[in-house]
Design an enzyme around this catalytic site. Structure first.
Site, PDB file in Angstrom:
ATOM      1  N   SER A  12      33.695  42.303 -26.865  1.00 48.29           N
ATOM      2  CA  SER A  12      32.271  42.555 -27.072  1.00 48.29           C
ATOM      3  C   SER A  12      31.606  41.442 -27.877  1.00 48.29           C
ATOM      4  CB  SER A  12      32.054  43.881 -27.803  1.00 48.29           C
ATOM      5  OG  SER A  12      30.724  43.981 -28.278  1.00 48.29           O
ATOM      6  N   TRP A 182      26.258  52.909 -33.831  1.00 45.28           N
ATOM      7  CA  TRP A 182      26.674  52.038 -32.729  1.00 45.28           C
ATOM      8  C   TRP A 182      25.741  50.841 -32.641  1.00 45.28           C
ATOM      9  CZ3 TRP A 182      24.383  52.643 -27.331  1.00 45.28           C
ATOM     10  CH2 TRP A 182      24.893  51.667 -26.462  1.00 45.28           C
ATOM     11  N   GLY A 183      26.325  49.647 -32.648  1.00 44.41           N
ATOM     12  CA  GLY A 183      25.558  48.436 -32.442  1.00 44.41           C
ATOM     13  C   GLY A 183      25.426  47.597 -33.693  1.00 44.41           C
ATOM     14  N   ASP A 185      23.041  45.859 -34.467  1.00 38.58           N
ATOM     15  CA  ASP A 185      21.675  45.965 -34.971  1.00 38.58           C
ATOM     16  C   ASP A 185      21.461  47.237 -35.787  1.00 38.58           C
ATOM     17  OD1 ASP A 185      22.078  47.407 -32.637  1.00 38.58           O
ATOM     18  OD2 ASP A 185      20.057  47.094 -31.860  1.00 38.58           O
TER      19      ASP A 185
END
Length: 202
Positions: A12, A182-183, A185
């Site tokens: 990822s 999640w993420g 950001d």
């Protein structure tokens, strides 16, 4: 002690970006950082997500996602190039992380991520993995050999099953107490959670 669990797969690019920030974030908040390498492809299969979500997106969205990767890399001030070998088989480097001494995991994770997402190296190749691990003071040959150990195979399966069990849907994901984010950001939320923040809907 406060802690954050970092669920990641080297495949990822957004998890790579997160990996460049999460250690400093945890240290800044006085929290321990626990690395949780897991098989993203196996998780996707278990929860019914396309194996390579980027490829399932319409072309305009793919372009914006790729642009975002470069924008975030520029924002964080870290090197990035989209890998020419994508998707990548990351089973061996993930098992290497599980086999590495605990006090060297951070350095190994950073080196593998840099090799793939900054230097465009083939991290499925044994000779590359030996070189990467050796570059951070580890016994690269021994770690690559350890990837064939049944215990490392089972540990990777266990963490992948744990990820599915707690609701992880992609990488990177972060667990602070019972709050899952999640993420890359969402690092702001991770930081707030380490300060004791609990969103109203929780």
């Amino acid at each position: 002690m406060k802690r954050v669990e970092f669920f990641f797969d080297f495949s990822s690019p957004f998890a790579y970006l997160a990996s460049t920030q999460i250690e400093d974030l945890a240290a800044r908040k006085g929290a321990s950082l626990v690395y949780r390498p897991f098989l993203l492809g196996a998780l996707f299969k278990a929860i019914g997500t396309p194996n390579v979500p980027l490829f399932a997106m319409p072309e305009p969205k793919q372009k914006l996602v790729r642009a975002d990767l470069h924008r975030w890399a520029d924002h964080w001030g870290v090197p990035f190039r989209f890998a020419s070998r994508f998707p990548m088989n990351t089973v061996k480097p993930l098992r290497m992380v599980l086999a590495a001494p605990e006090d060297r995991v951070s350095a190994l994770v950073a080196a593998v991520y840099r090799a793939y997402w900054a230097l465009d190296r083939d991290i499925s190749a044994d000779e590359v993995l030996v070189d990467v691990a050796t570059s951070v003071g580890l016994d690269g040959a021994a770690l690559v050999a350890a990837t064939a150990d049944e215990r490392m195979k089972q540990r990777l399966k266990d963490v992948t099953e744990q990820a599915e069990r707690i609701g992880v849907c992609g990488a990177p994901s972060f667990l602070v107490d019972d709050l899952l984010f999640w993420g890359q950001d969402r690092l702001l939320f991770v930081e707030k959670a380490l300060d004791g923040w609990r969103p109203k809907e929780s």
